[in-house]
Design a protein around this motif. Structure first.
Motif, PDB file in Angstrom:
ATOM      1  N   THR A  59       0.837  -1.211   0.000  1.00 39.12           N
ATOM      2  CA  THR A  59       0.000   0.000   0.000  1.00 39.12           C
ATOM      3  C   THR A  59       0.868   1.255   0.000  1.00 39.12           C
ATOM      4  O   THR A  59       2.081   1.186   0.211  1.00 39.12           O
ATOM      5  CB  THR A  59      -0.852   0.087   1.288  1.00 39.12           C
ATOM      6  N   CYS A  60       0.193   2.400  -0.166  1.00 37.90           N
ATOM      7  CA  CYS A  60       0.894   3.671  -0.010  1.00 37.90           C
ATOM      8  C   CYS A  60       0.766   4.144   1.429  1.00 37.90           C
ATOM      9  O   CYS A  60       1.306   5.186   1.781  1.00 37.90           O
ATOM     10  CB  CYS A  60       0.320   4.714  -0.960  1.00 37.90           C
ATOM     11  N   ALA A  62      -2.136   5.008   2.944  1.00 43.35           N
ATOM     12  CA  ALA A  62      -3.392   5.709   3.220  1.00 43.35           C
ATOM     13  C   ALA A  62      -4.528   4.724   3.529  1.00 43.35           C
ATOM     14  O   ALA A  62      -5.348   4.981   4.417  1.00 43.35           O
ATOM     15  CB  ALA A  62      -3.761   6.602   2.041  1.00 43.35           C
ATOM     16  N   CYS A  63      -4.568   3.586   2.823  1.00 51.70           N
ATOM     17  CA  CYS A  63      -5.607   2.588   3.113  1.00 51.70           C
ATOM     18  C   CYS A  63      -5.451   2.084   4.549  1.00 51.70           C
ATOM     19  O   CYS A  63      -6.437   1.879   5.254  1.00 51.70           O
ATOM     20  CB  CYS A  63      -5.524   1.410   2.147  1.00 51.70           C
ATOM     21  N   ALA A 126      -8.614   0.557  -4.124  1.00 51.88           N
ATOM     22  CA  ALA A 126      -8.451   0.354  -5.571  1.00 51.88           C
ATOM     23  C   ALA A 126      -7.290  -0.590  -5.878  1.00 51.88           C
ATOM     24  O   ALA A 126      -7.373  -1.419  -6.791  1.00 51.88           O
ATOM     25  CB  ALA A 126      -8.228   1.699  -6.250  1.00 51.88           C
ATOM     26  N   CYS A 127      -6.197  -0.481  -5.108  1.00 51.90           N
ATOM     27  CA  CYS A 127      -5.022  -1.329  -5.364  1.00 51.90           C
ATOM     28  C   CYS A 127      -5.370  -2.801  -5.193  1.00 51.90           C
ATOM     29  O   CYS A 127      -4.997  -3.633  -6.020  1.00 51.90           O
ATOM     30  CB  CYS A 127      -3.891  -0.977  -4.404  1.00 51.90           C
ATOM     31  N   GLY A 150     -12.366   2.791  -3.691  1.00 50.78           N
ATOM     32  CA  GLY A 150     -11.880   4.089  -3.216  1.00 50.78           C
ATOM     33  C   GLY A 150     -10.371   4.099  -3.172  1.00 50.78           C
ATOM     34  O   GLY A 150      -9.740   3.061  -3.086  1.00 50.78           O
ATOM     35  N   CYS A 151      -9.821   5.298  -3.231  1.00 47.89           N
ATOM     36  CA  CYS A 151      -8.355   5.415  -3.200  1.00 47.89           C
ATOM     37  C   CYS A 151      -7.972   6.591  -2.316  1.00 47.89           C
ATOM     38  O   CYS A 151      -7.713   7.664  -2.801  1.00 47.89           O
ATOM     39  CB  CYS A 151      -7.810   5.598  -4.606  1.00 47.89           C
ATOM     40  N   PRO A 152      -7.927   6.431  -1.007  1.00 48.51           N
ATOM     41  CA  PRO A 152      -8.388   5.278  -0.238  1.00 48.51           C
ATOM     42  C   PRO A 152      -9.903   5.342  -0.030  1.00 48.51           C
ATOM     43  O   PRO A 152     -10.481   6.424  -0.145  1.00 48.51           O
ATOM     44  CB  PRO A 152      -7.673   5.476   1.109  1.00 48.51           C
TER      45      PRO A 152
ATOM     46  N   ARG B 102       1.150   8.941  -4.502  1.00 45.18           N
ATOM     47  CA  ARG B 102       0.893   7.648  -3.864  1.00 45.18           C
ATOM     48  C   ARG B 102       2.171   6.904  -3.457  1.00 45.18           C
ATOM     49  O   ARG B 102       2.119   5.726  -3.165  1.00 45.18           O
ATOM     50  CB  ARG B 102       0.018   6.783  -4.793  1.00 45.18           C
TER      51      ARG B 102
HETATM   52  S1  SF4 Z   1      -5.902   2.184  -3.029  1.00 43.48           S
HETATM   53 FE1  SF4 Z   1      -5.037   4.250  -3.126  1.00 43.48          FE
HETATM   54  S2  SF4 Z   1      -4.885   4.808  -0.976  1.00 43.48           S
HETATM   55 FE2  SF4 Z   1      -5.108   2.596  -1.005  1.00 43.48          FE
HETATM   56  S3  SF4 Z   1      -3.043   1.793  -1.020  1.00 43.48           S
HETATM   57 FE3  SF4 Z   1      -3.667   1.978  -3.162  1.00 43.48          FE
HETATM   58  S4  SF4 Z   1      -2.903   3.989  -3.771  1.00 43.48           S
HETATM   59 FE4  SF4 Z   1      -2.902   3.976  -1.537  1.00 43.48          FE
END
Ligand code: SF4
Lengths: 171, 392
Positions: A59-60, A62-63, A126-127, A150-152, B102
Motif C-alpha cells: 500500500t501507499c 493511506a488505506c 483500488a489497489c 476508493g483510493c483510499p 501515492r
Molecule cells: S488504493 Fe489508493 S490509498 Fe489505497 S493503497 Fe492503493 S494507492 Fe494507496
C-alpha cells in the motif's frame, strides 16, 4: 485531578459516535461491491461478532490509516460487533490492502491458511481490487467476496463493506 | 539547478538520493550503502522474527531480533516485503504526479510538493505567493495529522485508552478539515505546477478546537508518571545520521524549513523546536511532536493571513533540465532530483526521511526490552511505503 476529568471526557467522546450520514457523504462514500463470481456460503457464526485480520500487500499507507480510523470514536467499529485481531488464528475475515508484491504472496497465503473455518476475504481499496494506478492486484487461491472501492476508501465505505461481507455470509 | 550544485560537501548531510549524497547545498558522488546494523555484545542469544505481517505493525516489515531473554541485543530489518514498482519514467509530469502522490499517502502533500519544486527548479519557474503559502498550509496540516497519529499510537502502545481515543478523534477531525479545504483527505489531486486546487481561507478557525483539545491531552499526559516513565530513556539515540523530529529530539537543529529554499518559511519567521536537556529518547520525540503540532498551527495562521490571489498555472510541455526540490515532511527531509526532457521524466531519484531514519531506529532499539519496542518504533514515525518503492 485531571485523570478523573479524562474519564468523564472519555465518556463524552464515546457519546460522539456518528450515525451513517448518508446525505452528507453521498458524494464521497461509495457502495461496496459483492463479487458475483465468488461462492458465498452462509454461516451461523458470523451473525454476532466478526473478527478482522489485515494484511498490507503493497500500500501507499493511506488505506492502512483509513482502516485504522474505524477505531476512532467517530466510527467505533466495536459497536457493530466488529473487531480487529492481532492473529489470523482468531480471524473471520482477511482484509487485503495494496497491490501485488512478490514477497507478500507467501505471507498472505500463510495468513489465510492459519484462519479457522469459516473464513472469507475482503479486498480494500483500488489497489487490492484491480491494482489501481500502481500495479496488479494481489492474487490468492480464494477470491474476495466483497470489494471496497476508493483510493483510499472513506471509512464509512469501509464500514459498509465489512458489514456487507458479514451480511452476505451469515445465516 | 539554481540552488544546488555538484561538488564537495557543503552544509549538513541529509541522505542518499539516487547515486549521490545530498548535502544542504551540494550533491556529492560518494554514496554509502545502506548497511544492516550489527551490535554484537557476546551474550548467548536467540533470534526471533517479528513480521512481516503482525497485528502491532501498521505496514509489512520484518524485524530480525536477537535477544538474551528480555533486552534486544541486535536487530536488523527488512523493509522490502511490500516493494512496489512505480511507473513514472518517460511519463509526462501531469501523468506522473498522481503516482508520486501515492509513494506515501500519509505524506502525499510533501512528496507532491517536493517533486513539483524540483520540476519548477528545472523549468526556472518560481511559484506565485498564493501557491507557496497554500503549499505551506498543506505541509503543516499533514504534519499535524501525522504527529497526532504518532502520539496516539504511542498512547495505544502504553494501553492509555482515553488519550489514544482523544488523539485519534483529533486526527480524524484534521482529516476532515483537509477534506473540506483540499477536496481529498490525503491531498490527492490538490497540487500542480505553480498551481493549487484548494482554498484555505478560514482554515485557522476550523483548526482552533483541535489546538485546544490537543493542548489539554498533552498537558495531562505529561502529568502521568506511568506514561512518562515508560518513554524516558527508551530508544535513546544521538546521531547526525538522522533527520526530522528524530534529529531535533536529539538536540540537532536539522530542519528543511530552515535550510531549504523550496518554500518561503523565512517570511513566516519560522524557527524549529529543538529539544534541550535529556535528549534523544522516545520521550523527547513525543515532546517534539506535540510541540510541533502547536508550532504548525501558528504557521498555518501566519500563512493564511498571507494568502493572495492566484496568478496562473504553469505548463509542463516544454520543460527540459535538471532540478531539485527539498521539503520538510512530517518525518524529515523529502527530496526529489529530476531530469526532464520536453516535459517528460528522463530520470528521477528520491530521498525519504524513513530511509534515512531506519538505521538510526535499528541502533536505538539495542539494549531496550522488547515490551518497549512499540513506543520506540512509533516514535520514529517511519513509513515503509516510502522505503519499499522503486521508480521504473
Ligand atoms: S488504493 Fe489508493 S490509498 Fe489505497 S493503497 Fe492503493 S494507492 Fe494507496
Amino acid at each position: 485531578m485531571k485523570t478523573n476529568i479524562w474519564f468523564l471526557k472519555g465518556l463524552r467522546k464515546f457519546g460522539r459516535t456518528e450515525k451513517y450520514p448518508a446525505e452528507k457523504y453521498a458524494q464521497s462514500v461509495m457502495e461496496p461491491i459483492v463479487n458475483s463470481n465468488a461462492t458465498v456460503k452462509k454461516f451461523e457464526q458470523f451473525k454476532r461478532s466478526f473478527y478482522l485480520y489485515q494484511v498490507d500487500s503493497g500500500t501507499c499507507g493511506a488505506c492502512n490509516l483509513e482502516l485504522q480510523a474505524l477505531q476512532t470514536p467517530h466510527y467505533d467499529l466495536n459497536r457493530l460487533g466488529l473487531f480487529f485481531t492481532n492473529t489470523p488464528r482468531h480471524a473471520d475475515a482477511l482484509v487485503i490492502m495494496g497491490v501485488y508484491s512478490e514477497k507478500m504472496v507467501k505471507a498472505l497465503e500463510n495468513a489465510y491458511d492459519a484462519m479457522p473455518e469459516p473464513k472469507l476475504i475482503i479486498a480494500l481499496g483500488a489497489c487490492a481490487m484491480s491494482g489501481g494506478m500502481i500495479g496488479k492486484s494481489p492474487r490468492l487461491s480464494k477470491e474476495a467476496i466483497v470489494y471496497i472501492p476508493g483510493c483510499p476508501p472513506n471509512p464509512y465505505t469501509i464500514l459498509k463493506g465489512i458489514m456487507k461481507a458479514k451480511e452476505v455470509s451469515s445465516k | 539547478m539554481k540552488i544546488y550544485s555538484y561538488g564537495k560537501p557543503i552544509g549538513r548531510k541529509i541522505g542518499t538520493i539516487g547515486e549521490y549524497t545530498l548535502y544542504e547545498k551540494t550533491l556529492v558522488k560518494d554514496v554509502e550503502a545502506l548497511s544492516e546494523t550489527e551490535n554484537e555484545n557476546g551474550d548467548t542469544k536467540f533470534n526471533f522474527i517479528y513480521g512481516p505481517s503482525a497485528g502491532g505493525l501498521t505496514e509489512s516489515v520484518l524485524f530480525n531480533i536477537s535477544t538474551t531473554g528480555e533486552s534486544i541485543k541486535n536487530m536488523t530489518s527488512n523493509p522490502t516485503f511490500k516493494m512496489r514498482n512505480l511507473k513514472v519514467l518517460n511519463k509526462k509530469i501531469e501523468s506522473a504526479l498522481p503516482i508520486i502522490e501515492r509513494v506515501n499517502g500519509p505524506f502525499s502533500a510533501a512528496h507532491a510538493i517536493a517533486f513539483l519544486s524540483a520540476v519548477e527548479d528545472a523549468a526556472g519557474i518560481r511559484a506565485d505567493k498564493n501557491t507557496l503559502m497554500s503549499r505551506i498550509i498543506e505541509i503543516e496540516l499533514e504534519r499535524i495529522r501525522n504527529h497526532l497519529h504518532v502520539v496516539a499510537r504511542m498512547c495505544e502502545a502504553a494501553a492509555f485508552g482515553v488519550p489514544y481515543n482523544s488523539l485519534f478523534y483529533l486526527r480524524e477531525m484534521t482529516n476532515r478539515t483537509i477534506d473540506k479545504y483540499a477536496g481529498h483527505r490525503y491531498f490527492f489531486g490538490a497540487n500542480g505546477i505553480n498551481e493549487i486546487r484548494a482554498d484555505f481561507s478560514g482554515v485557522t478557525n476550523t483548526l482552533s478546537c483541535i489546538d485546544r483539545e490537543a493542548k489539554d491531552v498533552y498537558n495531562t499526559l505529561l502529568e502521568s508518571k506511568i506514561f512518562v516513565d515508560r518513554l524516558q530513556d527508551n530508544g535513546k539515540i544521538i546521531t547526525a545520521d538522522c533527520v526530522g523530529p528524530v534529529a531535533r529530539a536529539s538536540g540537532l537543529k536539522f530542519d528543511a524549513r530552515l535550510d531549504s529554499q523550496s518554500l518561503p518559511y523565512k517570511e513566516l519567521n519560522f524557527s524549529p523546536i529543538v529539544e534541550e536537556g535529556i535528549v534523544g529518547d522516545a520521550m523527547s520525540r513525543f515532546i517534539i511532536r506535540f510541540e510541533e503540532i502547536f508550532r504548525s498551527m501558528e504557521l498555518i495562521r501566519k500563512a493564511e493571513s498571507q494568502l493572495g490571489r492566484h496568478n496562473k498555472s504553469g505548463s509542463s510541455r516544454s520543460i527540459t533540465g535538471e532540478g531539485i526540490g527539498r521539503i520538510e515532511s512530517p518525518s524529515g527531509d523529502v527530496a526529489y532530483l529530476v531530469k526532464l526532457n520536453a516535459g517528460k521524466i528522463k530520470k528521477i531519484s528520491m530521498l525519504t526521511p524513513s530511509a534515512v531514519n531506519l538505521p538510526a531506529f535499528q541502533k536505538s532499539a539495542v539494549n531496550n526490552v522488547f515490551t518497549d519496542f512499540h513506543f520506540n518504533w512509533e516514535s520514529f514515525g517511519i513509513w515503509i511505503s516510502e522505503i519499499a518503492v522503486k521508480f521504473v
